[in-house]
Design a protein around this motif. Structure first.
Motif, short mmCIF file in Angstrom:
data_model
loop_
_atom_site.label_atom_id
_atom_site.label_comp_id
_atom_site.label_asym_id
_atom_site.label_seq_id
_atom_site.Cartn_x
_atom_site.Cartn_y
_atom_site.Cartn_z
N THR A 50 3.42 6.47 1.60
CA THR A 50 2.28 5.81 2.20
C THR A 50 1.12 6.80 2.23
O THR A 50 1.19 7.87 1.61
N LEU A 51 0.05 6.49 2.95
CA LEU A 51 -1.08 7.41 3.03
C LEU A 51 -0.74 8.69 3.77
O LEU A 51 -1.43 9.70 3.63
N THR A 52 0.32 8.66 4.57
CA THR A 52 0.60 9.80 5.43
C THR A 52 1.87 10.57 5.10
O THR A 52 1.96 11.76 5.40
N LYS B 204 0.81 -1.21 0.00
CA LYS B 204 0.00 0.00 0.00
C LYS B 204 0.85 1.26 0.00
O LYS B 204 0.68 2.16 0.83
N GLN B 205 1.75 1.33 -0.96
CA GLN B 205 2.60 2.51 -1.06
C GLN B 205 3.01 2.77 -2.50
O GLN B 205 3.15 1.86 -3.30
#
Length: 238
Positions: free
Chosen positions: A51-53, A30-31
């Protein structure tokens, strides 16, 4: 103005501005994965992940040599980002290396056969054949870099040219390509054919290459982004 300038942005503080980078989305981890690029005066071999953050630069490990205009695609079956070719040393020194990133380290693959050295090609994953597909680009013919029209398939062990994969499309460098999951076919758009920028659309499936005739084709372009949206079942370019 009249000058093309790399766009600054995260992770600008650590790595500067980039153009001609390669992106691929690592589904298993997920990156987003970013590799290489050109900053206006030099090329790089840095790897970043998003990543999401936040952006992060992985711990030091062996990496491909500095390059730009390479091709990249994610193989969800083997859970690896596949990187191919590119220009090196800011000298149009194309290569035909295949590298794979498993999320923690890059490893140079040793396929039994490989496409000729090139840069400016398009790559994506074909979920029907379960292979990474590569199309077009420009390679050295004699002493001249010439657009190509060949299609290649990578299964993790070797590169091969699928049946009915040659002789249909114009030679193109910096085209866009995406895999249409709904129609089970590779779609290509645009590119530079050696003399002009085009806006033709082609697709390839088990029956070979076919030229599409959309009623309102996008404006001719090359060196752009193209991806398939599986939720809306549409191919998007930007």
């Amino acid at each position: 103005g009249s000058t093309f300038t790399p766009i600054a942005g995260t992770p600008v503080a650590a790595s500067g501005t980039y153009s001609y980078i390669e992106f691929a989305y690592d589904v298993a981890r997920k990156q987003m994965v970013l590799f290489g690029g050109y900053n206006g005066s030099d090329d790089f071999n840095t790897t970043w992940v998003r990543t999401l953050t936040a952006w992060a630069q992985p711990a030091a490990f062996a990496q491909p040599s500095a390059r730009y205009r390479a091709g990249a695609a994610y193989d969800p079956i083997r859970k690896k980002v596949v990187l191919f070719g590119g220009d090196q040393d800011f000298s149009e020194n194309d290569n035909n290396q295949t590298w794979e990133l498993d999320g923690s380290k890059w490893v140079q693959a040793a396929p039994a056969a490989s496409p000729p050295a090139r840069a400016g090609m398009a790559m994506d994953y074909d979920s029907k054949t379960r292979t990474v597909m590569l199309f077009g680009g420009d390679g050295l013919v004699g002493s001249t870099f010439t657009p190509t029209a060949d299609l290649w398939s990578y299964n993790g062990a070797t590169w091969t040219q699928p049946a009915l994969s040659t002789g249909r499309t114009p030679t193109l460098q910096n085209p866009g390509m995406a895999y249409d999951t709904l129609a089970d076919r590779i779609v290509t758009f645009g590119g530079y054919d050696g003399s002009s920028i085009v806006n033709t659309t082609w697709y390839w499936d088990s029956g070979g290459w076919h030229q599409a005739n959309p009623t309102s084709p996008a404006v001719a372009r090359y060196d752009f982004g193209m991806a398939y949206d599986p939720v809306r079942n549409r191919t998007v370019i930007f």
